[in-house]
Design a protein around this motif. Structure first.
Motif, short mmCIF file in Angstrom:
data_model
loop_
_atom_site.label_atom_id
_atom_site.label_comp_id
_atom_site.label_asym_id
_atom_site.label_seq_id
_atom_site.Cartn_x
_atom_site.Cartn_y
_atom_site.Cartn_z
N LEU A 106 0.81 -1.26 -0.08
CA LEU A 106 -0.12 -0.09 -0.01
C LEU A 106 0.88 1.18 -0.02
CD1 LEU A 106 -2.86 1.29 -0.16
CD2 LEU A 106 -2.59 1.01 2.47
N ARG A 107 2.05 1.25 0.85
CA ARG A 107 2.87 2.27 1.00
C ARG A 107 3.32 2.76 -0.58
NH1 ARG A 107 3.74 0.81 6.25
NH2 ARG A 107 5.24 -0.43 5.83
N ASN A 113 1.63 6.94 -6.81
CA ASN A 113 0.53 7.69 -7.34
C ASN A 113 0.62 8.95 -7.08
OD1 ASN A 113 -2.05 6.22 -8.69
ND2 ASN A 113 -1.50 4.72 -6.85
N LEU A 114 1.25 9.47 -5.98
CA LEU A 114 1.42 10.94 -5.53
C LEU A 114 2.43 11.32 -6.57
CD1 LEU A 114 1.15 10.91 -1.54
CD2 LEU A 114 -0.65 11.55 -3.32
N LEU A 398 1.06 0.90 10.01
CA LEU A 398 0.92 -0.27 10.48
C LEU A 398 2.00 -1.22 9.79
CD1 LEU A 398 -2.89 -1.25 10.58
CD2 LEU A 398 -1.41 -0.78 12.39
N PRO A 399 2.58 -2.14 10.28
CA PRO A 399 3.49 -3.09 9.66
C PRO A 399 3.03 -3.58 8.44
CG PRO A 399 3.44 -3.50 11.83
CD PRO A 399 2.28 -2.38 11.90
N GLU A 400 3.68 -3.57 7.38
CA GLU A 400 3.10 -4.04 5.94
C GLU A 400 3.06 -5.46 5.85
OE1 GLU A 400 4.47 -3.36 1.76
OE2 GLU A 400 3.31 -1.55 2.17
N PRO A 401 2.07 -6.16 5.88
CA PRO A 401 2.00 -7.60 5.89
C PRO A 401 2.67 -8.18 4.77
CG PRO A 401 -0.10 -6.81 5.19
CD PRO A 401 0.67 -5.70 5.79
#
Length: 614
Positions: A106-107, A113-114, A398-401
């Motif tokens: 997600l990050r 995208n930004l 959050l920790p990225e799974p």
């Protein structure tokens, strides 16, 4: 003078063209079996951008002998960023609260995208745009914005260079731009590979031809040079071309496949060229196409098309994750459409327009006014926005799974290796043996010794997608001579090529089992081609699809039932009817099976084959 003329004239018919484009995209995403080419709305958006940007830049250059890059970039980013950021915040907040499996990558998705480079990230890390089944990302469609913004950044500088190079020979700029469009289309054709479409589909260079065709039109058909008073014959000719290309544009929505080789080897370029002619007839004040495409509905949709496009995919992904849309695709499609339009209207009214017209010099005053008691209504918007932003930031922290394979994915991977080995043995004539008196097999599949013995002797070719792979171990346990050809993500429209290969290798047995339709709708032409390759002398056992979370479930199953009625050698294996009330047979995705489901799936195929092979 040209600049003033252009600024005063708003061409409402272009809003109509944008509306048609976004409607095509939405129908494609909601019901791809209805409009398999609806993804072609994107080239229309791109050529519109290429045309108007080029017209504006050339007018500015002609009037001032320069282009104000800062003003150009500021204007574009001021329009694009707010809606994108709002969508990213809202989607990330939803993922944080309800669907944390999508926190993976997600990050990276957010920052690419930004920075408007998400399309290039998708090439190496993302899923195919046409992978409509497992693990769909709510951000996949944003690749388009990356292509468009990269054009906004690079094109003004390249255009200035071309205008300076050919200052005395302006017409040469036009042909250079057309050549760039052709080279982009050629690159798409050369790099096209059916096994991996990401490079040609997401690449800025391979999609630039739509933008360049729009730019070419802007150079040969500049809006500020078009005269409203033209001969009736010319007006009639423009109207004829406009109607013809409009029909061709809409026809493409229903005919061009996003996974067909022809689409990438010239058809998409041809479609963009068709759209270029259509756009030319719309913007000309002497024709009537502008009025034809002007109405309140199209204008409403066209003005909100950016927001509609940005919000549509997350709404669909999240909705289809919790609702079984396959049982009532039309009703659920209407509900999703209403949600998309509602969110887009709220965004347009309370976000896009206010920010587009906002004077950022008043930011301090605006912030102070929030604490004025008379302005409490503003908190009805600001409050929820702050809450969503806080949730989104929390989710990003959050920790990225780590991507982990599910039990189903592990089983499919293991089965793929096992059937590859078994297929080699079958091809070499090594007959695997099954103990027909084994109580465990008879009890497992609820079959008699006679039935198990009969199944052991049958030569079978089974062709399917990941569902077939999932059940392959059970199939080859019960039917040891079954040659299984399964592939994750396989589309029914690609299967004729698979069958041709199997036939040429002598691997197509007299009994053929088909299990297709999990990953998307199947064209009638593909069904006819598959049955033609198999031939009327072979017996076909076609398994219906159980895909309750996808809109094409019923249309695929109707095709299979129709084939069984119209072809004597095609037999229906109605897995959908048998399994629809047994949720415990399926994994969490509601499509692939648990162990019990695999047994029932295999047993149904086996008993149906036995019914016609006594």
């Amino acid at each position: 003078m040209g600049n003033r003329q252009m600024g005063r004239r708003h061409i409402t018919g272009v809003d109509g063209l944008r509306a048609i484009a976004v409607i095509g995209v939405i129908i494609y995403h909601l019901m791809p079996s209805v409009a398999q080419g609806g993804f072609l709305g994107v080239p229309i958006f791109l050529l519109i951008s290429g045309y108007f940007v080029t017209c504006q830049l050339v007018v500015e250059y002609d009037n001032t002998n320069r282009i104000d890059f800062f003003h150009f970039y500021h204007k574009r980013f001021k329009r694009l960023y707010p809606t994108l950021v709002a969508m990213l915040i809202a989607t990330t907040a939803y993922i944080t609260l309800f669907q944390r499996s999508l926190l993976v990558n997600l990050r990276s998705t957010i920052w690419t995208n930004l920075l408007w480079v998400y399309n290039w990230w998708e090439i190496g890390h993302g899923q195919s745009y046409f992978d409509r089944f497992a693990g769909e990302s709510p951000f996949t469609h944003l690749w388009t914005l990356g292509v468009e913004v990269q054009f906004y950044v690079l094109w003004p500088m390249l255009l200035v260079i071309l205008l300076m190079m050919f200052y005395q020979r302006r017409q040469r700029v036009r042909w250079v731009v057309l050549l760039l469009a052709i080279l982009s289309a050629l690159e798409m054709a050369i790099l096209y590979h059916p096994a991996s479409l990401n490079r040609v589909y997401y690449g800025t260079d391979t999609r630039a031809f739509s933008l360049m065709l729009g730019a070419f039109l802007g150079l040969i058909w500049p809006i500020n040079h078009l005269r409203p008073n033209i001969d009736r014959a010319w007006a009639a000719a423009l109207d004829f071309l406009g109607i013809l290309t409009l029909l061709g544009t809409i026809f493409g929505f229903f005919t061009l496949s996003g996974q067909g080789a022809a689409t990438y080897r010239g058809a998409m370029f041809g479609y963009s060229f068709l759209g270029t002619i259509l756009l030319a007839t719309i913007v000309h004040p002497g024709a009537h196409m502008n009025r034809l495409l002007t109405n309140r509905l199209f204008t409403w949709i066209g003005k909100r098309s950016y927001g509609i496009y940005v919000y549509q995919f997350p709404v669909m992904i999240f909705y289809e994750n919790v609702v079984k849309v396959g049982n009532h695709p039309l009703i659920h499609g209407i509900i999703q459409l209403a949600i998309i339009m509602g969110i887009s209207e709220l965004s347009y009214r309370y976000f896009e327009r206010p920010i587009a017209n906002y004077d950022w010099h008043n930011l301090g005053q605006t912030l102070r006014s929030l604490f004025n008691r008379t302005q409490w209504r503003r908190w009805l918007v600001v409050g929820p926005a702050l809450i969503l932003t806080g949730i989104a930031v929390y989710g990003l922290c959050l920790p990225e799974p780590k991507p982990t394979a599910t039990a189903v994915q592990k089983r499919i991977t293991q089965n793929a290796k096992m059937i590859a080995k078994r297929n080699q043995e079958i091809a070499a004539g090594k007959t695997p043996q099954v103990n027909v008196n084994s109580n465990s097999i008879k009890q497992r599949y609820n079959l008699t010794t006679k039935q198990v013995k009969k199944l052991q002797q049958l030569k079978i070719t089974a062709v399917g997608d990941s569902v077939m792979l999932d059940a392959s171990q059970s199939i080859q346990q019960l039917m040891p001579l079954a040659y299984v050809d399964g592939q994750v993500g396989r589309q029914g429209n690609d299967t004729p090529t698979v069958l041709k290969t199997l036939a040429s290798q002598g691997r197509l047995a007299n009994i053929v089992v088909l299990n297709l339709g999990t990953n998307g709708p199947i064209k009638d032409q593909a069904v006819d081609e598959m049955l033609s390759i198999i031939g009327s002398k072979r017996q076909v056992y076609w398994v219906t699809a159980h895909v309750p979370t996808r809109s094409w479930q019923d249309s695929v199953n109707d095709q299979i039932k129709k084939a069984a009625k119209t072809h004597q050698n095609v037999h229906l294996v109605d897995w959908y009817q048998l399994s629809k009330n047994y949720n415990d047979w399926f994994a969490s995705d509601q499509v692939h099976m648990q162990e019990k489901g695999n047994v029932q799936f295999t047993r149904l195929i086996a008993t149906t084959i036995l019914k016609y092979n006594k």
